[in-house]
Design an enzyme around this catalytic site. Structure first.
Site, PDB file in Angstrom:
ATOM      1  N   CYS A   1      58.219  32.709  89.045  1.00  0.00           N
ATOM      2  CA  CYS A   1      58.316  33.865  90.215  1.00  0.00           C
ATOM      3  C   CYS A   1      57.417  34.595  90.839  1.00  0.00           C
ATOM      4  CB  CYS A   1      57.707  35.559  89.038  1.00  0.00           C
ATOM      5  SG  CYS A   1      58.610  35.525  87.446  1.00  0.00           S
TER       6      CYS A   1
ATOM      7  N   HIS B   1      64.947  41.270  88.309  1.00  0.00           N
ATOM      8  CA  HIS B   1      64.436  40.533  89.277  1.00  0.00           C
ATOM      9  C   HIS B   1      64.725  39.308  88.929  1.00  0.00           C
ATOM     10  CE1 HIS B   1      60.820  37.734  89.626  1.00  0.00           C
ATOM     11  NE2 HIS B   1      60.300  38.079  87.669  1.00  0.00           N
TER      12      HIS B   1
ATOM     13  N   CYS C   1      52.368  37.892  89.066  1.00  0.00           N
ATOM     14  CA  CYS C   1      52.392  37.549  88.772  1.00  0.00           C
ATOM     15  C   CYS C   1      53.083  36.460  88.590  1.00  0.00           C
ATOM     16  CB  CYS C   1      52.778  38.024  87.820  1.00  0.00           C
ATOM     17  SG  CYS C   1      53.683  38.512  86.030  1.00  0.00           S
TER      18      CYS C   1
END
Length: 412
Positions: free
Chosen positions: A92, A368, A398
């Site tokens: 991510c 996302h 994160c």
């Protein structure tokens, strides 16, 4: 050390990332990357032969997203063949890492003009992957699993909420705020400066607006959603009875996980891409480019791989120390809403003013697209600094493996 300037940033709208349901799912991920690379070149009248490198983030580099997507997207966008490209994976955190590395290249004097960014089509995730395959469960990975059990991230989010004593009600309230802020931002045109439409090959519009937000969300509606990760926590991973819950209990034997995350307080599954243009002061001056911001500091930090999602707080502290700043020097914060507990814990641990955090909503409302999100957040923060006439923003998120990159930008 020379500055690295941010000259511009743009992104696609985020489309629902489920095959057949989203407006972008029929496109090749290379096309999404080419869309933002074309836009950044056109908006800034770039001579693409002078682009030293394109540093791209894509987390799932398999199938259509394999094969150095950054380079191929640039070629697809009509860039000069001299402009090189590389694609990386920090899960991510890829989209922040690409900007951080581009800044380092410029600040070191090795490059003068670099484009960073990322693409992720989550509608492709799982396609071409053998059923039931989990990389950490592969034969030969037993040693790593013994050292660092790494469960599924949603199970980790529930574990963190349980360890921290953060109730579902607080997480649902944050999810509602995210939806409300995103809706207000969209209606007020806060994203208009950076969002570029995606066109089909025939020139028709594929998507020109955010597809994922659910402005009709209510607290009562969120409270009725079933937790998403309870069954997953106990899903058998091998013939020996190993589960994600047991992985966590290997490290936290007394922890009883309460399952509090669901579709409404977790990040949305979407497709999207983003690009950020960086230049040296010398190049910007010589080509009459007006810098919008400079990179103040960047940092990386690791934390528990078993909890996976807890590195943003130490990463933020590290980048503040490197920048010789305190939290009071930061006007706006962007912490990716991978799950509500990530943002809620970040706000609580740093004792932040909630009115300065994710002011235009976050991934719970907007989605996302893993490898692109970091670059999206940097552009969003920059736009908002300008809109509010503020100075500095800190962006972090994160990432798998228990990591978090971070960056501080400052308007020029």
């Amino acid at each position: 050390m020379p500055d690295a300037y941010i000259i511009d940033a743009c992104r696609t709208p985020r489309g629902i990332g489920k095959p057949g349901k989203g407006a972008l799912t029929h496109l090749h991920p290379q096309h999404l990357g080419a869309t933002v690379l074309s836009a950044i070149a056109e908006r800034n009248n770039l001579n693409t032969a002078e682009v030293d490198d394109i540093i791209w983030g894509t987390s799932s580099q398999r199938g259509k997203q394999g094969g150095d997507l950054g380079r191929m997207a640039a070629l697809d966008a009509g860039y000069n063949i001299k402009s090189s490209g590389v694609t990386l994976d920090r899960f991510c955190g890829s989209g922040i890492t690409t900007v951080n590395l581009a800044a380092a290249q410029v600040m070191s004097g090795m490059e003068d003009l670099v484009i960073a960014g990322g693409t992720e089509m989550m509608s492709l995730h799982g396609q071409g992957v053998p059923e039931g395959e989990i990389p950490l469960m592969d034969a030969g990975n037993e040693h790593l699993r013994e050292l660092h059990p790494q469960p599924q991230q949603g199970v980790c989010a529930d574990a963190i909420a349980s360890l921290e004593g953060i109730p579902r009600e607080a997480l649902d309230e944050l999810a509602l705020v995210s939806q409300q802020r995103a809706d207000a931002a969209i209606k007020a045109g806060h994203f208009d400066k950076s969002v570029v439409p995606v066109h089909n090959r025939d020139g028709s519009v594929a998507l020109d607006h955010e597809e994922f937000p659910r402005p009709q969300t209510t607290l009562d509606g969120l409270s009725q959603l079933k937790p998403s990760f309870e069954a997953m926590a106990d899903f058998p991973l091998d013939g020996e009875g190993l589960t994600f819950r047991k992985m966590i209990n290997q490290v936290y034997p007394d922890l009883e996980i309460t399952h509090v995350h669901h579709a409404g307080n977790s990040s949305g599954v979407v497709d999207g891409a983003a690009a950020v243009l960086l230049a040296s002061p010398e190049y910007a001056k010589a080509h009459d480019m007006k810098p919008r911001a400079r990179i103040v500091a960047t940092a990386n930090m690791g934390d528990s791989p078993t909890l996976m999602l807890n590195a943003p707080v130490p990463s933020a502290k590290k980048v503040l120390e490197k920048a010789n700043l305190t939290k009071d020097d930061i006007d706006l914060w962007e912490i990716n809403e991978a799950f509500a507990v990530v943002a809620e814990k970040f706000i609580r641990d740093l004792d932040l003013d909630r009115e300065k955090v994710n002011v235009n909503g976050g991934s719970m409302a907007l989605g996302h697209p893993i490898g692109a999100t970091g670059s999206i957040l940097i552009g969003t923060a920059l736009d908002e600094l300008e809109r509010r006439d503020l100075q500095r923003a800190l962006i972090t998120m994160c990432a798998g493996g228990g990591m978090a990159p971070a960056i501080v930008i400052e308007r020029v």
